[in-house]
Scaffold this motif. Sequence first.
Motif, PDB file in Angstrom:
ATOM      1  N   SER A 183       0.842  -1.195   0.000  1.00 22.50           N
ATOM      2  CA  SER A 183       0.000   0.000   0.000  1.00 22.50           C
ATOM      3  C   SER A 183       0.874   1.240   0.000  1.00 22.50           C
ATOM      4  N   ARG A 184       0.312   2.336  -0.531  1.00 23.81           N
ATOM      5  CA  ARG A 184       1.035   3.598  -0.558  1.00 23.81           C
ATOM      6  C   ARG A 184       0.059   4.740  -0.293  1.00 23.81           C
ATOM      7  N   HIS A 185       0.467   5.664   0.560  1.00 20.38           N
ATOM      8  CA  HIS A 185      -0.346   6.835   0.857  1.00 20.38           C
ATOM      9  C   HIS A 185      -0.017   7.921  -0.154  1.00 20.38           C
ATOM     10  N   VAL A 186      -1.029   8.430  -0.855  1.00 18.58           N
ATOM     11  CA  VAL A 186      -0.848   9.444  -1.889  1.00 18.58           C
ATOM     12  C   VAL A 186      -1.579  10.713  -1.450  1.00 18.58           C
ATOM     13  N   THR A 187      -0.891  11.855  -1.528  1.00 15.27           N
ATOM     14  CA  THR A 187      -1.482  13.132  -1.142  1.00 15.27           C
ATOM     15  C   THR A 187      -1.304  14.146  -2.258  1.00 15.27           C
ATOM     16  N   PHE A 188      -2.378  14.816  -2.618  1.00 11.89           N
ATOM     17  CA  PHE A 188      -2.344  15.916  -3.579  1.00 11.89           C
ATOM     18  C   PHE A 188      -2.500  17.224  -2.796  1.00 11.89           C
ATOM     19  N   THR A 189      -1.599  18.156  -3.018  1.00 17.69           N
ATOM     20  CA  THR A 189      -1.699  19.480  -2.408  1.00 17.69           C
ATOM     21  C   THR A 189      -2.184  20.470  -3.455  1.00 17.69           C
ATOM     22  N   LEU A 190      -3.333  21.069  -3.190  1.00 19.20           N
ATOM     23  CA  LEU A 190      -3.974  21.978  -4.134  1.00 19.20           C
ATOM     24  C   LEU A 190      -4.209  23.323  -3.457  1.00 19.20           C
ATOM     25  N   SER A 191      -4.730  24.261  -4.215  1.00 21.35           N
ATOM     26  CA  SER A 191      -5.072  25.568  -3.646  1.00 21.35           C
ATOM     27  C   SER A 191      -6.353  26.070  -4.294  1.00 21.35           C
ATOM     28  N   THR A 192      -6.864  27.171  -3.774  1.00 30.19           N
ATOM     29  CA  THR A 192      -8.073  27.752  -4.352  1.00 30.19           C
ATOM     30  C   THR A 192      -7.860  28.194  -5.791  1.00 30.19           C
ATOM     31  N   ASP A 193      -6.613  28.404  -6.210  1.00 29.82           N
ATOM     32  CA  ASP A 193      -6.343  28.729  -7.618  1.00 29.82           C
ATOM     33  C   ASP A 193      -6.793  27.603  -8.544  1.00 29.82           C
ATOM     34  N   ASP A 194      -6.737  26.354  -8.048  1.00 29.44           N
ATOM     35  CA  ASP A 194      -7.150  25.208  -8.869  1.00 29.44           C
ATOM     36  C   ASP A 194      -8.658  25.134  -9.043  1.00 29.44           C
ATOM     37  N   LEU A 195      -9.407  25.880  -8.275  1.00 28.66           N
ATOM     38  CA  LEU A 195     -10.870  25.868  -8.350  1.00 28.66           C
ATOM     39  C   LEU A 195     -11.427  27.033  -9.161  1.00 28.66           C
ATOM     40  N   THR A 196     -10.562  27.901  -9.634  1.00 22.84           N
ATOM     41  CA  THR A 196     -11.016  29.074 -10.375  1.00 22.84           C
ATOM     42  C   THR A 196     -11.317  28.729 -11.822  1.00 22.84           C
ATOM     43  N   TYR A 197     -11.999  29.622 -12.499  1.00 25.28           N
ATOM     44  CA  TYR A 197     -12.292  29.490 -13.919  1.00 25.28           C
ATOM     45  C   TYR A 197     -12.322  30.883 -14.539  1.00 25.28           C
ATOM     46  N   VAL A 198     -12.255  30.944 -15.865  1.00 27.06           N
ATOM     47  CA  VAL A 198     -12.285  32.219 -16.577  1.00 27.06           C
ATOM     48  C   VAL A 198     -13.727  32.502 -16.991  1.00 27.06           C
ATOM     49  N   ASP A 199     -14.274  33.646 -16.557  1.00 29.42           N
ATOM     50  CA  ASP A 199     -15.668  33.955 -16.849  1.00 29.42           C
ATOM     51  C   ASP A 199     -15.800  34.620 -18.216  1.00 29.42           C
ATOM     52  N   VAL A 200     -17.010  35.052 -18.544  1.00 21.29           N
ATOM     53  CA  VAL A 200     -17.281  35.618 -19.872  1.00 21.29           C
ATOM     54  C   VAL A 200     -16.544  36.925 -20.107  1.00 21.29           C
ATOM     55  N   ARG A 201     -16.094  37.573 -19.036  1.00 22.67           N
ATOM     56  CA  ARG A 201     -15.319  38.813 -19.165  1.00 22.67           C
ATOM     57  C   ARG A 201     -13.814  38.554 -19.109  1.00 22.67           C
ATOM     58  N   LEU A 202     -13.448  37.259 -19.237  1.00 24.91           N
ATOM     59  CA  LEU A 202     -12.047  36.842 -19.241  1.00 24.91           C
ATOM     60  C   LEU A 202     -11.348  37.159 -17.927  1.00 24.91           C
TER      61      LEU A 202
END
Length: 208
Positions: free
Chosen positions: A160-179
Amino acid sequence: LASFVPGPQGGTALAEVVYGLTNPSGRLPLTYPRHQAVLLPHFRRVTQRCISGRPPGRGQAGGAYLAPASVECRPEFAFGAGGSYTSFVYTQVEAYPNQLIYTGSRPVDFHTSLVVTNTGQRSGRHTVLLFLVRRHQRRAVPDVQSLLGFEEVRLEPKESRHVTFTLSTDDLTYVDVRLRRTLDSDVYTLRVGTPGECAAYLAAAAAA
């Protein structure tokens, strides 16, 4: 078995996989369609569906394409699909902290972790895929899924192996219609593996 431009040693590599001398571990880097011209990429918008008329055959054209509709067209092989001569299960899947307070001044980190276990009889490599899944956004139509990260592990039988992903709120953003890059106050869903894969791994772990 897919082999894109295998090169001069491709025949040997394919033969070793077919005869079991090499344990395959690749993940499909695209969505492979089931019918001609029925293209359904994994990053399509949630409002896009496949209008399926009839699959292409002798003397007839395929009547399917992407458009706003209500009928799904299953691909032959999904993005990230892969095979192995051993088996893997996921356990202890969690995301923490489960609530983020973002003020806009700097990104806020969070983590997703799981334990991967090789439950088969052969050693093998396995790539864990982490997706962001969301059905709606306030200022733009979201993708069905977004690949946030991946990590490959090599495991011996029963290891077995423990796997961890480190993310931030930047990964949850998107580009809206106003770019403009935007982050909504919402509930976000993360998934490990391709559609149905995570559930299959968890079910196998529960039955073990």
